[in-house]
Design an enzyme around this catalytic site. Structure first.
Site, mmCIF file in Angstrom:
data_model
loop_
_atom_site.group_PDB
_atom_site.id
_atom_site.type_symbol
_atom_site.label_atom_id
_atom_site.label_comp_id
_atom_site.label_asym_id
_atom_site.label_seq_id
_atom_site.Cartn_x
_atom_site.Cartn_y
_atom_site.Cartn_z
ATOM 1 N N HIS A 1 -0.789 17.115 -1.223
ATOM 2 C CA HIS A 1 -1.217 17.471 0.128
ATOM 3 C C HIS A 1 -0.774 18.884 0.526
ATOM 4 O O HIS A 1 -0.990 19.288 1.678
ATOM 5 C CB HIS A 1 -0.678 16.473 1.148
ATOM 6 C CG HIS A 1 -1.586 15.297 1.355
ATOM 7 N ND1 HIS A 1 -2.774 15.387 2.030
ATOM 8 C CD2 HIS A 1 -1.483 14.012 0.946
ATOM 9 C CE1 HIS A 1 -3.365 14.214 2.048
ATOM 10 N NE2 HIS A 1 -2.607 13.359 1.394
ATOM 11 N N ASN B 1 2.332 10.006 7.064
ATOM 12 C CA ASN B 1 1.220 9.206 7.572
ATOM 13 C C ASN B 1 1.436 8.907 9.056
ATOM 14 O O ASN B 1 1.744 7.788 9.454
ATOM 15 C CB ASN B 1 1.142 7.914 6.745
ATOM 16 C CG ASN B 1 -0.118 7.121 6.995
ATOM 17 O OD1 ASN B 1 -0.084 5.909 7.071
ATOM 18 N ND2 ASN B 1 -1.237 7.790 7.103
ATOM 19 N N TYR C 1 0.831 -1.193 0.000
ATOM 20 C CA TYR C 1 0.000 0.000 0.000
ATOM 21 C C TYR C 1 0.875 1.256 0.000
ATOM 22 O O TYR C 1 1.822 1.385 0.770
ATOM 23 C CB TYR C 1 -0.921 0.031 1.234
ATOM 24 C CG TYR C 1 -1.546 1.385 1.448
ATOM 25 C CD1 TYR C 1 -2.565 1.828 0.609
ATOM 26 C CD2 TYR C 1 -1.085 2.249 2.435
ATOM 27 C CE1 TYR C 1 -3.116 3.085 0.767
ATOM 28 C CE2 TYR C 1 -1.637 3.507 2.610
ATOM 29 C CZ TYR C 1 -2.654 3.918 1.770
ATOM 30 O OH TYR C 1 -3.188 5.180 1.916
ATOM 31 N N ARG D 1 -11.220 28.187 49.188
ATOM 32 C CA ARG D 1 -11.284 26.973 49.990
ATOM 33 C C ARG D 1 -11.087 25.705 49.149
ATOM 34 O O ARG D 1 -10.475 24.737 49.585
ATOM 35 C CB ARG D 1 -12.630 26.916 50.708
ATOM 36 C CG ARG D 1 -12.678 25.894 51.809
ATOM 37 C CD ARG D 1 -14.040 25.664 52.427
ATOM 38 N NE ARG D 1 -15.056 26.678 52.212
ATOM 39 C CZ ARG D 1 -16.365 26.404 52.279
ATOM 40 N NH1 ARG D 1 -16.782 25.177 52.533
ATOM 41 N NH2 ARG D 1 -17.251 27.360 52.083
ATOM 42 N N GLY E 1 -4.997 5.905 0.083
ATOM 43 C CA GLY E 1 -6.345 5.978 0.623
ATOM 44 C C GLY E 1 -7.320 5.154 -0.168
ATOM 45 O O GLY E 1 -7.104 3.973 -0.444
#
Length: 530
Positions: A90, A202, A60, A286, A67
């Site tokens: 990208h 990735n 892959y 407090r 994708g």
């Protein structure tokens, strides 16, 4: 006197810590592990991939598209071009850019992941990343465009582009074309091997880098909010017994107990406060250990999540060179960082809310036990036209409201994208960015609260209701450390410059508040290197 150079942070030699990433971000040098076993592991992964390609193996993102396009086979002659195409398509990030400090943290975080030795990258790639760090070259990365799975693809494409000599980098505080900087320094652009574009992009390294930086700032804010609470308690003539050791022994949250112990140490004095018979202070005093203690108790868990992600191989596929396997999975999913940052931003925003409530009491003459209206230092007939910290308190409310608004968890806003291949995503990078914004707003609140509590203590001293010798060494040191840079307000003046200066000092952790065991107890101020 010569300044000792920081030791390089060594990658591939063991687990890194959040502090290692921060050291790199602050300018520390980097080095690769030169151990023969590490070198051989990197070589085995690269050699296995090369044999697999020669045997026409299907991998892959190496011999397929990316994708949803994973069913598209890449012709062998085009395989070498594929990683460069990944980096280029990208290149669509938008929004503000990461700072050089943040971009160095991203480089360190990605280098740590690739140095696990199961991403199939070469020594040349690892060494190119080291070169960028040591030459002070940082990728110019837009903040927006990542859904946090498949990791930080778009922002990390800018890191990959820098390695190959494309787009822009930050060098010597200027944004310049990468190719120009490389030519000037004699750096050869990297040629990406078939898996290397995917290995660089990735993964979860942007969100994790920002998480490391956020963790350090939150850790410091927990301490600063504790110190400010002690100052407010003194200025309000509060009841120290709210932090009694026996009281906190019956509710055994260790972080909460630590905050109470710090408050006890800060509030120790030679004489009781003038109003020591007050039975119960309002909740913002407090219950301060209970509010700050939530963050303090969360920090160890968050450190575990962040450092596990930092020291993980989080790309896909994983290349098991030792057993010659390609393992396809989803380690790019940033869910742990998303949860860590959604949790951290909520805990930090609660500090802003706590300090906001303390300031509402401190400035209101109806509730502050005899302090002037709005902490004005003006006297006589000048008091009528002076308003002290009135507008600052309005600002505190605004910053707090905005911080609280950003606590909506990003991780629940998953969107199906990329042809429904990325149909469940983490939004971890958005969570990290949200957290940084909440930190910035809370630092602004803390800046105002620190100046206001300092002003209030000065007014008590002026009114003779407090003597310097009544202060513990830590509060005495803190008060006068702040007064080195802050002139108490008598006649009204714009306070923006003072506030911005203190925000900067907080972000650079100017005051050493609660020392580590090896540090002396009375060391309360001084600059933290880096």
């Amino acid at each position: 006197m010569t300044t000792q150079k920081p030791q390089p942070i060594r990658f591939g030699a063991g687990r890194l810590t959040i502090e290692d990433v921060i050291a790199i971000a602050d300018g520390a040098p980097a080095a690769m592990n030169q151990d023969a076993a590490f070198t051989a592991k990197i070589d085995r992964g690269v050699a296995f991939l090369e044999r697999l390609l020669l045997d026409d193996g299907v991998i892959y993102g190496v011999t397929t598209g990316y994708g949803d396009s994973c069913t598209v086979a890449i012709p062998p002659e085009l395989v070498p071009e594929l990683p460069l195409h990944l980096t280029r398509f990208h290149g669509c990030g938008l929004g503000e850019h990461l700072t050089q400090h943040q971009a160095r943290a991203v480089l360190a975080t990605r280098l740590c992941s690739l140095s696990q030795g199961v991403s199939g990258v070469s020594h040349e790639l690892l060494n190119q990343m080291v070169t960028l760090l040591n030459q002070g070259i940082s990728p110019y990365i837009p903040q927006e465009g990542s859904v946090g799975a498949s990791g930080d693809l778009t922002p990390l494409s800018y890191l990959a582009a820098a390695l190959v000599g494309e787009r822009e980098v930050i060098y010597r505080d200027a944004v310049r074309p990468t190719a120009e900087v490389f030519a000037e320094l004699g750096i050869t652009p990297l040629t990406l091997r078939p898996k290397e574009g995917l290995a660089l992009m990735n993964g979860t390294s942007v969100m994790t880098a920002l998480a490391c930086l956020a963790f350090s700032r939150a850790e410091y804010l927990a301490q600063l909010a504790t110190r400010i609470t002690a100052m407010v308690s003194v200025a309000m003539q509060g009841n120290d017994f709210h932090f009694d050791e026996a009281l906190f022994a019956v509710k055994p949250h260790p972080g909460q107990q630590q905050i109470a112990a710090w408050l006890r140490a800060d509030l120790q004095s030679d004489a009781p406060p003038a109003n020591s018979d007050r039975l119960q202070d309002r909740y913002s005093l407090r219950c301060a250990p209970h509010v700050i203690g939530v963050l303090q108790d969360t920090l160890p868990w968050l450190r575990q999540l962040i450092e596990n992600e930092l020291n993980s191989a989080n790309d896909n596929p994983i290349i098991d060179g030792d057993n010659e396997r390609v393992l396809h999975g989803g380690h790019f999913y940033g869910g742990h960082i998303a949860m860590a940052m959604d949790t951290l931003k909520t805990a930090v925003a609660n500090l802003a809310d706590l300090l906001d409530r303390q300031m509402a009491q401190l400035l209101d003459h109806k509730f502050n036990n005899g302090l002037p209206r709005n902490l004005s230092g003006a006297q006589g007939n000048r008091a009528s036209i002076n308003h002290g910290f009135k507008a600052v308190q309005i600002g505190i409310s605004a910053w707090t409201a905005e911080a609280l608004k950003h606590t909506m968890p990003a991780s629940v806003f998953s969107r199906s994208t990329e042809c429904h291949n990325q149909d469940k995503v983490s939004m971890g990078t958005i969570a990290s960015r949200d957290c940084l914004r909440v930190l910035e707003l809370t630092e602004q609140v803390a800046s105002a609260a620190l100046l206001a509590s300092t002003q209030a203590m000065v007014l008590r001293l002026r009114q003779g209701e407090l003597q310097p010798e009544q202060l513990s060494p830590t509060l005495h040191g803190m008060l006068y450390a702040v007064l080195e840079d802050f002139e108490p307000v008598v006649e009204d003046r714009p306070l923006e410059t003072d506030l911005r200066r203190v925000v900067h000092m907080i972000q650079h952790q100017q005051w050493l508040l609660y020392p580590h065991p090896q540090e002396p107890r009375n060391r309360v101020s001084g600059h933290k290197d880096g």
